[in-house]
Scaffold this active site. Structure first.
Site, PDB file in Angstrom:
ATOM      1  N   CYS A  58       8.013   6.632 -14.052  1.00 11.60           N
ATOM      2  CA  CYS A  58       8.388   7.485 -12.913  1.00 11.60           C
ATOM      3  C   CYS A  58       9.366   8.596 -13.295  1.00 11.60           C
ATOM      4  O   CYS A  58       9.562   9.540 -12.536  1.00 11.60           O
ATOM      5  CB  CYS A  58       9.007   6.642 -11.814  1.00 11.60           C
ATOM      6  SG  CYS A  58       7.946   5.295 -11.350  1.00 11.60           S
ATOM      7  N   HIS A  95      13.550  10.411  -6.864  1.00  7.70           N
ATOM      8  CA  HIS A  95      12.261   9.740  -7.052  1.00  7.70           C
ATOM      9  C   HIS A  95      11.873   9.072  -5.736  1.00  7.70           C
ATOM     10  O   HIS A  95      12.697   8.410  -5.094  1.00  7.70           O
ATOM     11  CB  HIS A  95      12.390   8.699  -8.167  1.00  7.70           C
ATOM     12  CG  HIS A  95      11.156   7.865  -8.338  1.00  7.70           C
ATOM     13  ND1 HIS A  95       9.899   8.392  -8.266  1.00  7.70           N
ATOM     14  CD2 HIS A  95      10.995   6.529  -8.558  1.00  7.70           C
ATOM     15  CE1 HIS A  95       9.001   7.423  -8.445  1.00  7.70           C
ATOM     16  NE2 HIS A  95       9.648   6.287  -8.622  1.00  7.70           N
ATOM     17  N   ASN A 140       4.922   5.735  -3.375  1.00  9.35           N
ATOM     18  CA  ASN A 140       5.437   5.960  -4.725  1.00  9.35           C
ATOM     19  C   ASN A 140       4.275   6.387  -5.630  1.00  9.35           C
ATOM     20  O   ASN A 140       3.373   5.595  -5.889  1.00  9.35           O
ATOM     21  CB  ASN A 140       6.074   4.655  -5.225  1.00  9.35           C
ATOM     22  CG  ASN A 140       6.652   4.773  -6.626  1.00  9.35           C
ATOM     23  OD1 ASN A 140       6.408   5.745  -7.338  1.00  9.35           O
ATOM     24  ND2 ASN A 140       7.408   3.766  -7.037  1.00  9.35           N
TER      25      ASN A 140
HETATM   26  N1  ACO Z   1       4.718  -7.629   3.594  1.00 12.39           N
HETATM   27  C1  ACO Z   1       5.388  -8.695   4.044  1.00 12.39           C
HETATM   28  N2  ACO Z   1       6.177  -9.470   3.276  1.00 12.39           N
HETATM   29  C2  ACO Z   1       6.322  -9.095   1.990  1.00 12.39           C
HETATM   30  C3  ACO Z   1       5.655  -7.973   1.459  1.00 12.39           C
HETATM   31  C4  ACO Z   1       4.824  -7.228   2.308  1.00 12.39           C
HETATM   32  N3  ACO Z   1       4.152  -6.155   1.897  1.00 12.39           N
HETATM   33  N4  ACO Z   1       5.989  -7.860   0.167  1.00 12.39           N
HETATM   34  C5  ACO Z   1       6.817  -8.855  -0.117  1.00 12.39           C
HETATM   35  N5  ACO Z   1       7.019  -9.608   0.978  1.00 12.39           N
HETATM   36  C6  ACO Z   1       7.830 -10.819   1.098  1.00 12.39           C
HETATM   37  C7  ACO Z   1       8.013 -11.504  -0.233  1.00 12.39           C
HETATM   38  O1  ACO Z   1       6.948 -12.373  -0.480  1.00 12.39           O
HETATM   39  C8  ACO Z   1       9.313 -12.223  -0.016  1.00 12.39           C
HETATM   40  O2  ACO Z   1       9.024 -13.403   0.716  1.00 12.39           O
HETATM   41  P1  ACO Z   1       9.802 -14.792   0.403  1.00 12.39           P
HETATM   42  O3  ACO Z   1      11.247 -14.486   0.650  1.00 12.39           O
HETATM   43  O4  ACO Z   1       9.193 -15.729   1.348  1.00 12.39           O
HETATM   44  O5  ACO Z   1       9.516 -15.075  -1.038  1.00 12.39           O
HETATM   45  C9  ACO Z   1      10.081 -11.293   0.894  1.00 12.39           C
HETATM   46  O6  ACO Z   1       9.116 -10.430   1.522  1.00 12.39           O
HETATM   47  C10 ACO Z   1      11.048 -10.414   0.148  1.00 12.39           C
HETATM   48  O7  ACO Z   1      11.689  -9.702   1.170  1.00 12.39           O
HETATM   49  P2  ACO Z   1      12.979  -8.882   0.901  1.00 12.39           P
HETATM   50  O8  ACO Z   1      13.948  -9.665   0.094  1.00 12.39           O
HETATM   51  O9  ACO Z   1      13.494  -8.337   2.186  1.00 12.39           O
HETATM   52  O10 ACO Z   1      12.388  -7.692   0.026  1.00 12.39           O
HETATM   53  P3  ACO Z   1      13.197  -6.510  -0.524  1.00 12.39           P
HETATM   54  O11 ACO Z   1      14.244  -6.066   0.424  1.00 12.39           O
HETATM   55  O12 ACO Z   1      13.619  -6.765  -1.929  1.00 12.39           O
HETATM   56  O13 ACO Z   1      12.088  -5.361  -0.540  1.00 12.39           O
HETATM   57  C11 ACO Z   1      10.822  -4.126  -2.123  1.00 12.39           C
HETATM   58  C12 ACO Z   1      11.020  -5.464  -1.398  1.00 12.39           C
HETATM   59  C13 ACO Z   1      10.398  -3.098  -1.090  1.00 12.39           C
HETATM   60  C14 ACO Z   1       9.737  -4.294  -3.158  1.00 12.39           C
HETATM   61  C15 ACO Z   1      12.154  -3.684  -2.786  1.00 12.39           C
HETATM   62  O14 ACO Z   1      12.671  -4.730  -3.557  1.00 12.39           O
HETATM   63  C16 ACO Z   1      11.978  -2.448  -3.650  1.00 12.39           C
HETATM   64  O15 ACO Z   1      11.668  -1.378  -3.179  1.00 12.39           O
HETATM   65  N6  ACO Z   1      12.258  -2.583  -4.962  1.00 12.39           N
HETATM   66  C17 ACO Z   1      12.102  -1.477  -5.882  1.00 12.39           C
HETATM   67  C18 ACO Z   1      10.669  -1.347  -6.218  1.00 12.39           C
HETATM   68  C19 ACO Z   1      10.372  -0.077  -6.916  1.00 12.39           C
HETATM   69  O16 ACO Z   1      10.950   0.930  -6.650  1.00 12.39           O
HETATM   70  N7  ACO Z   1       9.408  -0.165  -7.808  1.00 12.39           N
HETATM   71  C20 ACO Z   1       8.945   0.919  -8.551  1.00 12.39           C
HETATM   72  C21 ACO Z   1      10.012   1.468  -9.429  1.00 12.39           C
HETATM   73  S1  ACO Z   1       9.496   2.264 -10.842  1.00 12.39           S
HETATM   74  C22 ACO Z   1       8.273   3.130 -10.417  1.00 12.39           C
HETATM   75  O17 ACO Z   1       8.396   3.841  -9.480  1.00 12.39           O
HETATM   76  C23 ACO Z   1       6.952   2.994 -11.139  1.00 12.39           C
END
Ligand code: ACO
Length: 333
Positions: free
Chosen positions: A116, A256, A286
């Site tokens: 990214c 980003h 993204n």
């Molecule tokens: N719908 C519903 N529930 C979901 C989903 C979804 N799409 N995805 C995950 N969950 C669940 C998980 O299974 C987990 O459940 P559990 O607690 O029962 O195991 C729970 O939601 C996790 O929830 P949160 O802790 O609230 O999630 P979080 O606040 O961490 O948000 C997210 C998740 C959006 C992925 C966040 O961590 C994030 O944005 N991280 C950075 C990701 C990123 O930027 N990646 C790319 C970077 S590099 C690049 O760009 C290539």
């Protein structure tokens, strides 16, 4: 003695596939809700390329617009750079395919990969080539077909990513946006947080790797989130320091486009009002290397940026990699 050149973006263009994948569409594919996606990421929809529309095709579309904007012809190009983690092939390079499609006969061409952060790494490469006078006109493309490596059965990742491309023509003179500073970094010690486990020489494609879904993005979202905020803040501060600038000298922040909450955390740390932070994450999701470049193109088109205004670009991605850049509007040629 010839005067010093200062590399600048003299033309910009972007391309988004027509097909829209909304949160409501995703609700029918995996166990998720529009409400979960919007509150956790700010995303409402993203664009998905057609099955026969590839990274090179999107790159060509964006490049044609950038060349027209720069008032240059493909044969004026000396170098074509492509930032992508979803190349058409492992080889030949997507840059070579784009060179051919554009008919940019004499241009050198190569791909590079910084996930990214790719567009910011590319600005640095282009700046070096232009300011050393090795090449006059450089075309920097960021193009991604992330849908080709996304598992649409995995709710943790499939809601986040989209496809798209953007291109910038970079030259040593002309009206545009001077690349005043670029600052890059990486930490391979946490490379495991975001990977495509199979398909490389470590784990060549086999039936087993395919059955295990190892040709799709594997991500530790929570950990990445923490790194993202910390690394982007540090990169942006270092870049300002290297440029000898105060934080309040920034007119626009283009982060980003990974997640609205990450963007808001960064904006707060720079005490920037929401109006000064440019976002496309709600409509494109993204798009990795392309995200910041697509946002930059839209900002240039939508806002009236006056001479001297400063844009701060900041990104992070797999690797981990990160980077920041300060662009200065130049109307003086
Ligand atoms: N719908 C519903 N529930 C979901 C989903 C979804 N799409 N995805 C995950 N969950 C669940 C998980 O299974 C987990 O459940 P559990 O607690 O029962 O195991 C729970 O939601 C996790 O929830 P949160 O802790 O609230 O999630 P979080 O606040 O961490 O948000 C997210 C998740 C959006 C992925 C966040 O961590 C994030 O944005 N991280 C950075 C990701 C990123 O930027 N990646 C790319 C970077 S590099 C690049 O760009 C290539």
């Amino acid at each position: 003695m010839s005067k010093n050149l200062s590399a600048r973006i003299i033309g910009m263009g972007s391309y988004l596939p027509k097909r829209v994948l909304t949160n409501h569409d995703l609700e029918k594919m995996v166990d998720t809700t529009d409400e979960w996606i919007v509150t956790r990421t700010g995303m409402k929809e993203r664009r998905i390329a057609e099955p026969d529309e590839y990274t090179s095709d999107m790159g060509v579309m964006a490049s044609r617009k950038a060349l027209e904007d720069a008032n240059l012809k493909p044969e004026d190009l000396d170098l074509i750079l492509v930032a992508t983690l979803t190349p058409d092939y492992v080889f030949p390079s997507t840059a070579a395919l784009i060179q051919d499609a554009l008919n940019a006969k004499e241009a050198a061409a190569f791909d590079f990969q910084a996930a990214c952060s790719g567009f910011l790494y590319g600005l640095s490469i282009a700046k070096g080539f232009v300011e050393s006078r090795m090449y006059k006109n450089v075309l920097l493309i960021a193009s991604e077909k992330l849908s080709s490596i996304t598992n649409y059965k995995d709710r943790n990742t499939c809601v986040l990513f989209g496809d798209g491309a953007a291109a910038a023509v970079i030259s040593g003179e002309g009206e545009g946006y001077e690349i005043s500073q670029v600052c890059l970094g990486a930490d391979g010690n946490v490379a495991n947080l975001l990977t495509l486990p199979a398909g490389g020489c470590r784990r060549p494609p086999t039936h087993k790797t395919i059955e295990a879904n190892e040709h799709y993005i594997a991500m530790e979202g929570k950990e990445l989130f923490k790194h993202a905020v910390r690394r982007m803040e540090t990169a942006a501060k270092k870049c300002l320091e290297m440029a000898g600038m105060e934080e309040n000298a920034i007119d626009w922040l283009i982060p980003h486009q990974a997640n609205d909450r990450i963007i808001n955390a960064i904006s707060k740390r720079f005490l920037l009002s929401e109006q000064k932070v440019f976002k496309t994450v709600h409509k494109y999701g993204n798009t990795s290397a392309s995200g910041i470049a697509i946002a930059l193109d839209e900002l240039m088109q939508e806002k009236d940026i006056s001479s001297g205004e400063k844009l701060l670009l900041v990104a992070f991605g797999a690797g981990l990699t990160w980077g920041a850049s300060i662009l200065t509007r130049r109307l003086d040629g």
